[in-house]
Design an enzyme around this catalytic site. Structure first.
Site, PDB file in Angstrom:
ATOM      1  N   SER A  94      39.183  28.214  49.625  1.00 62.00           N
ATOM      2  CA  SER A  94      38.237  29.327  49.512  1.00 62.00           C
ATOM      3  C   SER A  94      36.915  29.112  50.221  1.00 62.00           C
ATOM      4  O   SER A  94      36.099  30.037  50.289  1.00 62.00           O
ATOM      5  CB  SER A  94      37.988  29.650  48.035  1.00 62.00           C
ATOM      6  OG  SER A  94      39.113  30.312  47.500  1.00 62.00           O
ATOM      7  N   TYR A 190      35.876  36.914  40.290  1.00 66.06           N
ATOM      8  CA  TYR A 190      36.309  36.300  41.544  1.00 66.06           C
ATOM      9  C   TYR A 190      37.737  36.721  41.852  1.00 66.06           C
ATOM     10  O   TYR A 190      38.640  36.530  41.034  1.00 66.06           O
ATOM     11  CB  TYR A 190      36.215  34.786  41.403  1.00 66.06           C
ATOM     12  CG  TYR A 190      36.430  34.013  42.666  1.00 66.06           C
ATOM     13  CD1 TYR A 190      35.356  33.618  43.449  1.00 66.06           C
ATOM     14  CD2 TYR A 190      37.703  33.650  43.071  1.00 66.06           C
ATOM     15  CE1 TYR A 190      35.539  32.886  44.607  1.00 66.06           C
ATOM     16  CE2 TYR A 190      37.912  32.930  44.224  1.00 66.06           C
ATOM     17  CZ  TYR A 190      36.830  32.545  44.985  1.00 66.06           C
ATOM     18  OH  TYR A 190      37.037  31.823  46.132  1.00 66.06           O
ATOM     19  N   SER A 191      37.958  37.289  43.022  1.00 61.83           N
ATOM     20  CA  SER A 191      39.288  37.789  43.378  1.00 61.83           C
ATOM     21  C   SER A 191      39.551  37.603  44.858  1.00 61.83           C
ATOM     22  O   SER A 191      38.797  38.092  45.711  1.00 61.83           O
ATOM     23  CB  SER A 191      39.410  39.275  43.017  1.00 61.83           C
ATOM     24  OG  SER A 191      40.643  39.794  43.459  1.00 61.83           O
ATOM     25  N   ASN A 192      40.625  36.917  45.176  1.00 59.56           N
ATOM     26  CA  ASN A 192      41.016  36.724  46.574  1.00 59.56           C
ATOM     27  C   ASN A 192      41.317  38.037  47.281  1.00 59.56           C
ATOM     28  O   ASN A 192      41.199  38.130  48.503  1.00 59.56           O
ATOM     29  CB  ASN A 192      42.242  35.817  46.627  1.00 59.56           C
ATOM     30  CG  ASN A 192      41.920  34.407  46.200  1.00 59.56           C
ATOM     31  OD1 ASN A 192      41.237  33.677  46.899  1.00 59.56           O
ATOM     32  ND2 ASN A 192      42.410  34.017  45.039  1.00 59.56           N
TER      33      ASN A 192
END
Length: 418
Positions: A94, A190-192
């Site tokens: 990330s 939090y998110s990809n």
């Protein structure tokens, strides 16, 4: 990766490490004994980390005064796969988000995008309620979009149990098949998925692939020779030059997984001694704009320095990037900006990000001037979940950051859990 059943935040954030191993093959300069806790040097702390269970670790620290520490350690059982060097290529996870955010903000600087643009303007029909989700929300994880890594099918690919190659649009579709976590702009998660959407926006507005944009706008101008984005499953075919990554095998990982993890979850890969599997060549197609960068500790330090010193963005947009909000309550020492984190450590505030993909954990930080940098790259995620390994890792991270800032490690300090 907030709600991910395999990677809840306490795993994503806990002790993302600078591990090193029994066989030294990196560059040990005269400064590798920078004092850590009670005068212990970074090299000794790195060795302790490996002795506690880390398969391998790379540490690089630049205190801005001409002193650079570069070292690598690895467990003896890993040397048959690869002899680890401090300059080896590494999957950055990330940390990729910081580089993708920089590309997007450069396009904002060129007035080709606006932070207030709704994602629906650029990706019509691909994101439900896309007219209410702005690029700023995507960059800062306030969109409410479900994290695609929580999808059971994607998770199987992420762990290598499924070799299906996922496209970015398929990852976005997997996420948006689930209900959103909250109304756009009302909370943080939090998110990809946010960064896959941003990668698609950058490609749409430029007509260039995201990998080409990274090369043309960042890696090329900064002369980053071993930095590239994996697109698809094996990127540019340079994966044979990677430092090898490892995860505990099915029997050893089971007690380390969070409750609620799907039965049978484990990483695929060739079996190794000490209860690990080699995940170096695991399916990488679920990463892309959310976590697909490969780089080296020196290359990434150059990037972080250029970003924070103002080489890559105009001052107003760097300020936007550094305008932060709190992350989850469990991580009071971390605040998120636009693809960049502000982290409070025992020795001061630093900027950067961390990342995890199968077999690789990375932390990369700099001071607010970009003159000082520290990178800790560890050849495992769940190998750090055991208490002894996690504690050794946190001690090493503390020492590296404090050395970067030119300060001794406080005797009673601990690395923030984030």
């Amino acid at each position: 990766m907030t709600a991910n059943p395999l990677f809840p935040r306490h795993h994503r954030r806990a002790g993302l490490a600078l591990l090193v191993a029994v066989a030294l093959s990196g560059v040990l300069t005269a400064c590798d004994e920078t004092p850590g806790p009670a005068g212990v040097g970074l090299a000794e702390l790195a060795q302790r980390d490996v002795d506690a269970g880390a398969p391998g670790v790379i540490v690089r620290v630049d205190d801005g005064g001409g002193r650079v520490v570069e070292l690598a350690r690895q467990a003896p059982w890993t040397t048959a796969d690869h002899v680890l060097s401090a300059s080896d290529a590494f999957r950055m996870g990330s940390n990729t988000k910081t580089m993708v955010a920089t590309v997007v903000l450069q396009l904002v600087a060129e007035q080709r995008l606006r932070l207030t643009d709704p994602v629906g303007k650029w990706l019509p029909g691909l994101v439900p309620n896309g007219d209410a989700i702005t690029l700023r929300m995507l960059l800062g994880h306030t969109s409410g979009l479900f994290n695609y890594r929580d999808d059971p099918d994607v998770l199987k690919a992420f762990t290598g149990q499924d070799t299906r190659v996922w496209t970015p649009r398929e990852l976005l579709a997997a996420a948006t098949a689930h209900d959103p976590l909250f109304a756009p702009g009302t909370d943080y998660a939090y998110s990809n998925t946010n960064y896959v959407a941003l990668g698609l926006v950058a490609e749409k507005v430029t007509g260039r692939s995201l990998g080409d944009l990274v090369q043309e706008r960042i890696a090329g101008p900064l002369h980053l020779k071993r930095t590239y984005l994996v697109e698809g499953n094996d990127g540019t075919g340079e994966s044979s030059a990677l430092a090898h990554g490892y995860e505990p095998d099915a029997a050893h990982i089971a007690p380390l997984l969070p409750s609620g993890t799907p039965a049978g979850t484990a990483f695929a890969g060739p079996a190794r001694s000490a209860g690990y599997v080699d995940t170096t060549f695991v399916n990488a197609s679920t990463q892309w704009a959310a976590g697909g960068m490969v780089s080296t500790a020196p290359d990434w330090a150059r990037f972080d320095s250029a970003l924070l010193s103002g080489e890559l963005l105009p001052p107003a947009l760097l300020e936007e990037m550094q305008t932060t909000r709190p992350e989850e309550a469990a991580f009071p020492d971390r605040r998120y900006g636009l693809g960049l984190e502000r982290v409070t450590t025992p020795c001061g505030t630093v900027w950067g990000h961390n990342g995890q993909v199968a077999g690789y954990s990375s932390e990369a930080y700099t001071d607010d001037t970009g003159k000082r940098t520290a990178s800790v790259l560890t050849a495992t995620i769940f190998g750090l979940a055991a208490p002894k390994a996690g504690a050794a890792n946190r001690e090493l991270v503390n020492a590296a950051v404090c050395a970067m800032l030119g300060k001794p490690v406080p005797a009673t300090s601990t690395v923030p859990a984030g």
